[in-house]
Design a protein around this motif. Structure first.
Motif, short mmCIF file in Angstrom:
data_model
loop_
_atom_site.label_atom_id
_atom_site.label_comp_id
_atom_site.label_asym_id
_atom_site.label_seq_id
_atom_site.Cartn_x
_atom_site.Cartn_y
_atom_site.Cartn_z
N LYS A 1 0.80 -1.08 0.13
CA LYS A 1 0.02 -0.30 -0.05
C LYS A 1 1.03 1.02 -0.42
CE LYS A 1 -1.83 -2.23 3.75
NZ LYS A 1 -2.01 -2.53 5.50
N VAL B 1 -13.59 6.93 12.22
CA VAL B 1 -12.18 7.06 13.04
C VAL B 1 -11.54 5.79 12.50
CG1 VAL B 1 -11.12 7.47 15.15
CG2 VAL B 1 -12.57 8.15 14.49
N TYR B 2 -9.55 6.13 11.08
CA TYR B 2 -9.26 4.91 11.16
C TYR B 2 -7.60 4.90 11.61
CZ TYR B 2 -12.91 4.60 7.16
OH TYR B 2 -14.06 4.32 5.93
N GLY B 3 -7.17 3.32 11.25
CA GLY B 3 -6.02 4.02 11.52
C GLY B 3 -5.13 4.42 10.21
N ALA C 1 -5.06 1.60 7.60
CA ALA C 1 -6.38 1.43 6.89
C ALA C 1 -6.87 2.33 5.60
CB ALA C 1 -7.77 1.36 7.62
N THR D 1 -4.73 0.95 3.31
CA THR D 1 -6.08 -0.26 2.02
C THR D 1 -6.40 0.25 1.64
OG1 THR D 1 -5.04 -1.45 4.80
CG2 THR D 1 -6.34 -2.54 3.15
N LEU D 2 -7.57 1.15 1.62
CA LEU D 2 -8.67 1.16 1.55
C LEU D 2 -8.26 1.99 -0.44
CD1 LEU D 2 -11.57 2.51 3.60
CD2 LEU D 2 -11.37 0.22 2.73
N MET D 3 -7.52 3.58 -0.02
CA MET D 3 -7.00 3.96 -1.00
C MET D 3 -5.72 2.69 -1.79
SD MET D 3 -5.77 7.64 0.16
CE MET D 3 -4.93 7.38 0.75
N PRO E 1 -12.08 6.67 1.29
CA PRO E 1 -11.92 6.47 2.67
C PRO E 1 -13.48 7.80 3.32
CG PRO E 1 -10.07 7.73 2.47
CD PRO E 1 -10.17 7.03 1.36
N LEU F 1 -5.71 8.45 12.22
CA LEU F 1 -4.95 7.92 13.23
C LEU F 1 -3.42 7.70 13.13
CD1 LEU F 1 -6.74 6.89 16.41
CD2 LEU F 1 -6.51 9.31 15.01
#
Lengths: 378, 165, 102, 357
Positions: free
Chosen positions: D44, D132-134, D137, D140-142, D149, D247
Motif C-alpha cells: 500500500k 475514525v481510521y488507522g 486502513a 489499504t482502502l485507497m 475512505p 490516526l
C-alpha cells in the motif's frame, strides 16, 4: 516496605488477598502482603472462574456454601463489581457409576442446605438447548453456583484491604523465613519484615514456602490448560462439568466460552507451557458436548495449576509445632473458596469462632491418616 | 514561528546556490534536502557524478561545475526534494523544474498557478514541457516558465480548474 | 466512492468482475475479490455493527484483521472480519448487533 | 503434520528477505502470510523508498513488493503459504495455522518471526465513531482496494506515516484539512513534510484532538493547542469539519505469537513498545527463534529488509547452511549500521541498546 508487622500474608492471589482483608477487618491492623509477581498472577488469574457448592465431602460443601453466602454481600462490602453471576453448575454423568456418585453427593449437599437437584434430560434440554445429551445418564444442577471474576475479586479484596491499612507489596519475593521457637521474620528480596505470624497462601507453590521452614507440605501443582473463545451473544447459562470428558465449560459474562481440563497423571511440577494437543482435544471435547461450538474461534489458551492435596481438600490453619505459621491453601479450587477461607483463617487467628469446620482441614490429617477424599474433582 | 524560519533559511542559504557566474551559465540542480536521512538516489541517478554524499546519511552536495541540469535527480529523488533551475531562459523569465505526482496533468503551454514552498499562490506560470525518466514515467518532471524574481520561490504548481472542468 | 484515476496506481478495476451482493437485504455492486469492507465503504456504508454495551455504531478501523471493529454477519456466520473476507457473488452481508450469535 | 527446515512468519519486507536469504544458503523454507498477497505494508506504499540500492531506494513500495514477491515465488526452496494465519507457536517446535479456513500444523527447526507492527490507538471522546481510521486502513482502502475512505480528512500525527498518508490522500483526490501533532516538532522526515507543505496543507504542532463528533459517523473534530504538560490551552479550540479522522500515532511491535514461549522482552518506547531481546544474529532468548523487522522494534522498511537478511542467514547457519556466512552476515550488519547512523535514527539507536543481548 514496613520492616515490622503483626502478620505477613504470602501470596497475592484470591486467598491471600481475602485473608489479608479479613484480618484487617477483624482488627489486625498491621498486615503486610507480599506477592512475588503481580496480584492474581498465579493460579487465580489462570483459573476458569467458576464457583460451585456441589462437592462430595462435608468439608468442601460447607466451605463452598459459606463462600456463596459471603458473595451475596461481598460487592457492597468491598465496594467493587465482582461479576458474580449465579447461573448454576450442571454436572453431567455419562454412566451409572458417575450417576450414583452424583446422587450420593446430592444427598449430602441437600442435607447441608445446598439446593442441588437432579434434572431429567428434558429439563437439561430446556436449560442448555445446545447440549448433546446422547451420552448423558443423569445430571445434577445447583442454581446458586456460577461465575465470579478472578481479577475483579482479587483486586476487590486487595483494594478494600489497603483501605483498612494493609500494605501490599507486589514484585516482592519471599526468600526465607526465620523461625526460632516461633516465627521471627520473613526475608524478601526487598528487605526483611519482623513478624510473629505468617500465612502461606501461595496455592500450588505452597510447598516452596514450607521448605523454608524445613517442612514438606503435601501440595503439588497439577497443570490445567484452559482456552477461551471469541465473545458471542449469551447462550449458555451454567458451567458444564463432564466427568466423562474430565472438563469444564462455561460462557463468561464477556461472552467468551472458557473451557479446560487437567491431566492428573502427568508429572506434578510448575509448568506454564501450554500445548497444541490440549487445543485439539479440548476442541473435540467441547464440540462433542456443545456441537454449535464447532464454528467458534479460539482466542487464547494458557496453563495454570491446581495446588492439589492428597485428598482434594483445602489445608487450613496453624501447622502443629510451628507457632505462628498458618496455611491457607484451597487445594484445587482455591479461588471459589477464597471468601470463606479468608474469613475462616482470619477468625482462627483472631480467636473468633470460624464459620467453617476449619479444624478438620488442618495439615495434621495427613499424619494421622484421617483423609477426607473428595470424589467430585474435575 | 521558529520552525518556518529554519525552513526558509535551510532552503535558501547562499552556500546552497551556485556562484553568480555559474547561475548565468545554464541549468543547475538544487537539492533541498537538509536533514541527514539514509538515502542516496540523487547520487546514483546522476550521470555526470555531480552529486556527492560521504556516507548514505549525508546531505547531498552538488558540484555545479559537473552538473548539467539534466533533471534525472528530479525524477529519482524519493523525497521529491530535487529541483532544476535555469536562470538563463530569458531576461525576465527563468525555468523551474519540479517533480509532480498528481492528476490531472497540465498540458504543455497551459497556464497554471505557481506556488511557493508553503503552497501559497505566487504567480501564474506557463508549463514549458513535461518529461518523465525513471519509474515508468509515474513521477512527471514538469518545467515551468516563471518570472526571474520568483525563481527561488516557486516550487509547486496547481492546475487551474477552468482548464480542466 | 472509488478511485478512477490515480497518478501512481494502475487502474485494475476495469479488468475485474463486477458482482452483486446484499447488505441488510439491499442489493449493492462490488468487485469480485475485493474485501467486503472495501465494497461497503465504496457504497457509502459506514456503520458495520453496533457495540454490545452501549449500542454504539462501529465501522472499519484497522483494515488488516488486527482489531474487531468490522465484524459482521456474512452468509449467516457471525463475527466475520469483513476487512479480510473477500467478496463473492450473492453474498449476504448484515450488520451485527452486539456479539455474534452461536 | 507438515515439515520444513525454516519457517518464516510474515511476508512483508523483513519476512520475504529472511526467506530469500535462508533459501540462498540452501535451506528449505516455508513462508506464511495471513494475506492473499505477499508484501505486508509494502503493497500500500505508493511513494518511493529511501535507503540505498540494496533496499531498492527510489522504488515505490508497491513495486518493491512485486519484485520481492516474484523472487520468493520463483525460488524453488521456498514454499509460500498465503491466507495463512498462524494460531500458535508451541514449545515442542510445532506451529499451528489456519490456511483457507483449514487448521494445519507445521514443524520446523528454526523460526523467523517477522510479523510487523500494530497501529497505536489514541484516547479521545467518540474515538469509536465510524470514520475514525488507522492510517494503515486509509492506505489499504485507497491504495490496495481503490476505494476512497471519505471526502475530507483530519490526520492526527505528523510522523512519517501521517505525512505519507496525507500525500497519498491528496494524490487520490481527497482533501486533507490539516495534520495535527501533539509534539512541538514534526516527527517525520523534512522532505516528507515539505511535500505536504507545498500542497498547502496546514501542519499544526503542539495540537491534539479533544473529541470527534457526529451522529452515526464522524462529521468533524474539536482540536486544541496543548501546553508542555499535554493539557489543552483555554481559548485555542478549533472545529474541523471532516468525515475521516486518520490516526497516525505510531506503531508497536507485534510479538503476541512469541509471548507464550516466555522469551525476554523489554518495554522500549523508542522501539514502539514491548520489544524482544536478541543477539546480533537476531536470535531471541529462546534458541531457534529469530525476529526481524518491525516486530523486533519499529523502524523503516529499509532496515527491516536488512534485518530480514540477517535473520534468514543466521537461521540457516544454525542448522548447518554455513556458506560464507560470516562474510554475508558482516556485510548486512555493516549496511544496517550505516542506515542507522543518521540523526533521524537517534532514538532507534538508543532503543536498540536496551534490547541487545
Amino acid at each position: 516496605m514496613r520492616n515490622s508487622t503483626e502478620a505477613v500474608v504470602i501470596g497475592g492471589g484470591s486467598i491471600g488477598c481475602s485473608v489479608a482483608y479479613n484480618l484487617a477487618r477483624m482488627g489486625v491492623e498491621d498486615v503486610v502482603l507480599v506477592e512475588k509477581s503481580f496480584l492474581a498472577s498465579g493460579a487465580t488469574g489462570r483459573c476458569a472462574a467458576g464457583v460451585r457448592q456441589q462437592w462430595g465431602t462435608r468439608e468442601n460443601c460447607l466451605v463452598a456454601k459459606r463462600s456463596i453466602e459471603l458473595l451475596e454481600d461481598l460487592p457492597d462490602e468491598l465496594d467493587a463489581e465482582l461479576d458474580f453471576r449465579q447461573s448454576g453448575y450442571l454436572l453431567v454423568a455419562s454412566n451409572e457409576d458417575e450417576k450414583s456418585q452424583l446422587e450420593k453427593n446430592m444427598e449430602l449437599q441437600n442435607k447441608l442446605g445446598i439446593p442441588s437437584k437432579e434434572l431429567s434430560m428434558t429439563e437439561v434440554g430446556g436449560l442448555v438447548p445446545h447440549l448433546n445429551v446422547e451420552q448423558a445418564k443423569g445430571a445434577c444442577f445447583c442454581h446458586e453456583d456460577g461465575h465470579l471474576d478472578p481479577f475483579k475479586t482479587t483486586f476487590g479484596y486487595a483494594r478494600a484491604a489497603e483501605r483498612l491499612g494493609v500494605e501490599i507489596n507486589t514484585n516482592t519475593e519471599v526468600i526465607d523465613i526465620n523461625y526460632e521457637n516461633g516465627i521471627e521474620s520473613v526475608v524478601t528480596d526487598e528487605g526483611t519484615i519482623s513478624t510473629e505470624l505468617v500465612v502461606n497462601a501461595t496455592g500450588p507453590q505452597a510447598k516452596f514456602i514450607g521448605q523454608m521452614l524445613g517442612l514438606e507440605h503435601p501440595v503439588e501443582p497439577e497443570r490445567h490448560q484452559i482456552l477461551i473463545t471469541e465473545p458471542l451473544e449469551h447462550s449458555l447459562d451454567p458451567m458444564i462439568i463432564s466427568f466423562q470428558h474430565n472438563s469444564y465449560i462455561q460462557q463468561v459474562p464477556h461472552g467468551g466460552f472458557i473451557m479446560g481440563y487437567g491431566n492428573p497423571n502427568e508429572p506434578h511440577y510448575l509448568n506454564y507451557k501450554h500445548d497444541w494437543q490440549f487445543l485439539e482435544s479440548m476442541a473435540n471435547k467441547a464440540v462433542q458436548q456443545l456441537p454449535p461450538l464447532e464454528d467458534v474461534r479460539v482466542l487464547r489458551q494458557w496453563a495454570g495449576h491446581y495446588g492439589i492435596s492428597p485428598d482434594g481438600q483445602p489445608i487450613l490453619g496453624e501447622v502443629p509445632g510451628y507457632k505462628g505459621y498458618y496455611l491457607a491453601c484451597g487445594c484445587g479450587k482455591g479461588f471459589m473458596l477464597a471468601p470463606a477461607i479468608g474469613e475462616g483463617v482470619a477468625k482462627l487467628i483472631t480467636g473468633e469462632e470460624p464459620s467453617i469446620p476449619i479444624e478438620r482441614m488442618n495439615i495434621e490429617r495427613f499424619k494421622t491418616g484421617e483423609l477426607i477424599n473428595e470424589p467430585a474433582v474435575v | 514561528m521558529t520552525e518556518e524560519k529554519t525552513e526558509i533559511e535551510r532552503s535558501l542559504t547562499d552556500d546552497l546556490l551556485p556562484s553568480v557566474e555559474r547561475r548565468k551559465e545554464g541549468p543547475y540542480a538544487l537539492c533541498e534536502c537538509h536533514q541527514r536521512i539514509p538515502c542516496n538516489p540523487c547520487l546514483t541517478s546522476c550521470p555526470t557524478g555531480a552529486v556527492s554524499l560521504d556516507s548514505i546519511n549525508d546531505t547531498p552536495e552538488v558540484d555545479f561545475d559537473k552538473c548539467a541540469g539534466c533533471k534525472q535527480c528530479v525524477s529519482a529523488c524519493p523525497g521529491l526534494a530535487c529541483f532544476v533551475i535555469d536562470e538563463t531562459y530569458s531576461t525576465d523569465s527563468a525555468l523551474v523544474t519540479i517533480p509532480y505526482e498528481f492528476l490531472p496533468l497540465p498540458e504543455e503551454g497551459e497556464t497554471v498557478n505557481g506556488l511557493d514552498r508553503k503552497g501559497n499562490f505566487v504567480k501564474e506560470v506557463t508549463v514549458k514541457n513535461i518529461d518523465s525518466f525513471s519509474d515508468n514515467g509515474k513521477t512527471k518532471v514538469i518545467t515551468v516558465i516563471v518570472p526571474q524574481e520568483a525563481v527561488h520561490q516557486i516550487r509547486n504548481i496547481e492546475i487551474r480548474e477552468e482548464n480542466h472542468g | 466512492m472509488r478511485i478512477n484515476n490515480h497518478p501512481i496506481l494502475d487502474q485494475k478495476k476495469e479488468e475485474e468482475e463486477e458482482i452483486t451482493f446484499t447488505f441488510e437485504g439491499k442489493e449493492l455492486k462490488g468487485f469480485k475479490g475485493e474485501t467486503v469492507a472495501a465494497a461497503l465503504i465504496a457504497n457509502g456504508v459506514r456503520v458495520f455493527r453496533r457495540s454490545t454495551k452501549d449500542n454504539r455504531p462501529r465501522g472499519l478501523f484497522c483494515a488488516i484483521g488486527n482489531c474487531s471493529s468490522c465484524l459482521m454477519k456474512v452468509d449467516g456466520e457471525s463475527n466475520v472480519r469483513t476487512c479480510m473476507k473477500r467478496l463473492e457473488e450473492g453474498m449476504e452481508v448484515q450488520r451485527q448487533e452486539g456479539e455474534g450469535e452461536i | 503434520m507438515l515439515t520444513t527446515e525454516i519457517v518464516v512468519i510474515g511476508g512483508g519486507p523483513a519476512g520475504m528477505n529472511s526467506a530469500l536469504a535462508a533459501a540462498s544458503q540452501g535451506a528449505e523454507v516455508t513462508l506464511l502470510d495471513r494475506n492473499w498477497e505477499l508484501g505486508g505494508q509494502l503493497v500500500k506504499q505508493t511513494h518511493k523508498f529511501f535507503g540505498s540500492e540494496n533496499q531498492f531506494a527510489g522504488e515505490r513500495g508497491i513495486d518493491i513488493a512485486e519484485i520481492l514477491s516474484e523472487r520468493v515465488h520463483d525460488n524453488s526452496r521456498i514454499t509460500v503459504r498465503k491466507n495463512s494465519s498462524v494460531l500458535g507457536i508451541y514449545h515442542d517446535g510445532v506451529l499451528t495455522f489456519e490456511q483457507d479456513d483449514k487448521y494445519k500444523k507445521l514443524t520446523s527447526r528454526q523460526t523467523v518471526v517477522a510479523t510487523g507492527a500494530a497501529e497505536k490507538f489514541l484516547s479521545f471522546t467518540n474515538n469509536d465513531l465510524p470514520g475514525v481510521y488507522g492510517a494503515g486502513a486509509v492506505q489499504t482502502l485507497m491504495n490496495q482496494q481503490g476505494v476512497l475512505p471519505g471526502k475530507n480528512v483530519l490526520i492526527i500525527g505528523a510522523g512519517n506515516i501521517g505525512l505519507i498518508v496525507a500525500y497519498q490522500l491528496l494524490q487520490a483526490g481527497v482533501s486533507v484539512e490539516a495534520i495535527i501533532e501533539a509534539l512541538p516538532e514534526i516527527g517525520g522526515y523534512e522532505v516528507h513534510r515539505d511535500k505536504i507543505k507545498r500542497m498547502g496543507v496546514p501542519i499544526l504542532t503542539s495540537h491534539s484532538i479533544k473529541k470527534a463528533y457526529g451522529e452515526e459517523r464522524v462529521e468533524g473534530a474539536i482540536i486544541g493547542e496543548i501546553d508542555s504538560s499535554w493539557s489543552f490551552i483555554d481559548g485555542t479550540k478549533k472545529d474541523f469539519k471532516a468525515d475521516v479522522i486518520c490516526l497516525a500515532v505510531g506503531l508497536s511491535p507485534l510479538i503476541d505469537l512469541l509471548h507464550p514461549l516466555g522469551l525476554e522482552i523489554s518495554y522500549v518506547p523508542n522501539l514502539g513498545g514491548l520489544a524482544p531481546k536478541r543477539d546480533e544474529y537476531l536470535e531471541t532468548t529462546i534458541s531457534g527463534y529469530f525476529v526481524a523487522g518491525d516486530c523486533a522494534g519499529v523502524e523503516e522498511a529499509s532496515s527491516a529488509m536488512m534485518e530480514g537478511n540477517i535473520a534468514g542467514l543466521s537461521a540457516a547457519n544454525s542448522i548447518g547452511y554455513k556458506k560464507s556466512f560470516q562474510e554475508k552476515f558482516r556485510n548486512n550488519r555493516d549496511e544496517l549500521r550505516k542506515l542507522r547512523e543518521g540523526e533521524t535514527a537517534k532514538e532507534v539507536r538508543a532503543g536498540l541498546g536496551e534490547v541487545r543481548l
